[in-house]
Structure formats: structure tokens, C-alpha cells
Design a protein around this motif. Sequence first.
Motif: not given
Length: 399
Positions: A252-273
Amino acid sequence: MKSSVSSLRCRCSSATLRSTATRSRRYVSTSSSSSSSSTSTSASATTPTTSPKTRWLAITLVSIAAAGAGAYIRSQTPNSATLNQETFTKYSLVSRDPVSPTSSLFTLRPRYHSDGNYDVYEEAWRTGVWSVMFKQPQLQIGRDYTPLPTTAATSLSVDEENEGYLRFFIRKDPFGEVSRYLHTLEPGADIEMRGPQIECSIPEETREILFVAGGTGIAPALQAGYSLLNRTSKENRPRIHIIWASRLRADCVGGVSDTPKAPAASSSRSWFSGWFGSSSSASVSQSETVGPVSQDQEQSLIVRELEALKSQYPGQITVDYYLDEENRFIGKNDLAEFIKPTKEVEDQETRKLILVSGPEGFISYMAGPKVWAQGTELQGPLKGIIKELDPKGWAVWKL
Ligand SMILES: Cc1cc2nc3c(=O)[nH]c(=O)nc-3n(C[C@H](O)[C@H](O)[C@H](O)COP(=O)(O)OP(=O)(O)OC[C@H]3O[C@@H](n4cnc5c(N)ncnc54)[C@H](O)[C@@H]3O)c2cc1C
């Protein structure tokens, strides 16, 4: 599908060609039948003494020759040159271009010309989200893939469109049978496919879609956006909001979100893993890579497609990007912003639609697993974080 005026023009010209061909065929058959009848008349006049045995032998030989010729012609003729749900139709790989370290854009065209493909595709695009099944010929197994809509960003030429070209965004699963096989094919190779299979028909009255996509689940999201926004008129300005979770920035290089987001949640688990095994979800193994990706791209192919839809339908589509690599995962709060309970009555439910598409674990986490019963895949009960948000007034569909 794309530029309807030019496509219509091309369809008219092919119809003209068809009628010319029919006319000339009719002329040829008329002349041959008259010549054969005159030949047989003169033959019967000059050979009155042929014995019945000789005649039967001649008939038998002619029948065998005709049957042989028929079988040969049948073996050379495709079963069906038009995409259909019953038989597999041969397509030819035009190109396979890496768009990220793990996925490629496949461009295919029908092996044999057919005037029917345009209408088959058009009907599917109008209906909603659709897929086709590719066949892996050695193992005789099939997998579903989602044709990308043609937007202004990477549009097909009128000729390509008219000839029934289709494009697919396909991730190479290093242990997957069909996606791995597809990534070994070189331009010119045959790929057989069957379809279209309608995955979700978007009701005419739909005014708003929230599309939650994981990985290549973005392909159906593009389809849904294309199909919904194509219905825009003075009275109807439907909207779609796409939330896309990717494993790699390259997707998704070059993609910029339209909704301002909260800081990254590093504790969350990835579904991809979970889906990709125990390896780090953001690392790419050697067996997974699909070839060198062009470095001069400021935007990935999919981002360009999304941006093209945005400029075509300003204010009607927004996109938010979530990235495993940057520890940004879709959480309940991110969805809550969009799933606000409404006071709409039950029968208006299809005006608002939540669609979820992606790997199994992703769908389960968002909306609960789909279930199998009597050989059929069913939606299963609504669970996951969408259920927790109690989406009153929204219909939910797992793709
Ligand atoms: C409607 C629809 C549309 C889709 N559209 C797209 C699209 O546009 N692009 C795209 O890339 N994908 C798409 N997919 C996904 C696609 O159909 C395939 O599922 C995907 O390409 C993987 O198929 P495969 O044959 O390569 O992998 P498979 O051989 O099915 O294997 C998948 C994974 O499961 C593991 N696995 C297999 N068997 C076992 C087992 N017995 N035990 C444990 N693990 C096992 C493998 O190791 C592998 O990691 C779509 C799916 C659907 C349903």
C-alpha cells in the motif's frame, strides 16, 4: 465496463462484422448445395449400373471420413470461448508483474475471441462482488480469484477491454498449491477459469458500505466501490469507506489514510501472524517473493486504483490503511467511528452494508467464522468485534 461510449461503439462494430460473416457463410452454403445437387444428378445419370454393395461401401467410407473430420474439428475447437459457470474457458497469460515482494498483477485475455464476454462481465460488475475459479491442471484443483475493476488509473485500452482482458491481484502463498503454480507461469501460458461466481450482490437500495479488507481482500473492496459508485446519480450519492489491513508497506505504498488515527497499538496481535504461521508477520521469506518490484513507484498499483476512484467520485469514498509492519491493527474503536447505530427500521437494513473480506483468521476476528454445512459454505452467526459493536441498522456479509 469502463468507458461505456467507446465500448458500445466497439460492440456495434463487432456486431456488424458478425452479420457480414453470416451473410457470406449463407452465400457459400447456398452455392455449394446447388453444386452438389447438380453433381449428384449428373452422377446418378452417368452411373446407372452401380451395385447396392458398392454403394453401401461408398456410403460407409464417406460416413467414416465425415465422422473423423468432425472429431478433428471438435478437438480443435474450444468448448466455449465465453466465460461461463459450467465449463472451464481458456485464457492466455498476457503479463505477470510484481506489485509488491509477495504479490503480482496478472493480466489475462481469452484464448479465443468471443463477443459474449462483454455482456457476461458487465452483468457481474453491475451486480456487485464476483470471482472466477482458476484451475490447476496437474492437480485438478481450483481456487477463486477476484477480477480488478478498470479505473482511470490503470485502464485497459478499448481494444483490450473489447477483447475481454481481465486483471487479478494475487498473493503468492509459499506453501499454496494454486497461487504458487500461477507464479511459475510465463506470458503466453494457458489458464483455465470458470465463472462468474457472484459472491455478494449489492442491493440497489444500498447507500453506504463499510468494507473491512485484509490483504488481497482489497480486490473485492475495489469491486464493491466500483459497482456501488457507478450507480451515482443526481438523487443518489452512495458512499463507501474502506479499511484495509496489509502486512507489508509495499502493498500500500503511497496510501495516506483519510481518517486521523490514534498512535500505533504495538501490543495488538496481528491476524496475519496466525494465518501465515509462526514467522514474523512482516518478514518475507525467499520462497514468498515474486520477483523485483519496480522501485520508481510512488504509489502501489492498488493505491493508484483507490485514488482513481476517489478522484472520479469526490467525497464518496474514503480509505484508511493499517499496517502490520508498523504495528497498526484495526481495533474496535476504529470500526466504532463508522458503525453508528441508526434509527432506521428493519426493512431498510440493506441501505447500509458491512462487508468483510480477507484471510480466514481476519474474517473470524472481525465477524466470526463462516461455517460449512452439507457441503456448502454458510455465513455463520455474527461474532467478533463487529458483533460487539452491535451494528443495528447494518447488514453484515462475510466474503
Ligand atoms: C471469493 C474469493 C476470492 C478470492 N480472491 C483472491 C484474489 O483476488 N487474490 C488472491 O491472492 N487470493 C484470492 N482468494 C484466495 C485464493 O482463492 C486462495 O485461497 C489463495 O490463493 C491460496 O490458494 P493456494 O492454492 O495457493 O493455497 P492452498 O494450497 O489452498 O493453501 C493455503 C494455505 O493453507 C495451508 N494448508 C493447506 N493444506 C493444509 C493442511 N492440510 N493443513 C494445514 N495447512 C494447510 C498451506 O500451507 C497454505 O499456507 C480468494 C478467495 C475467495 C474465496
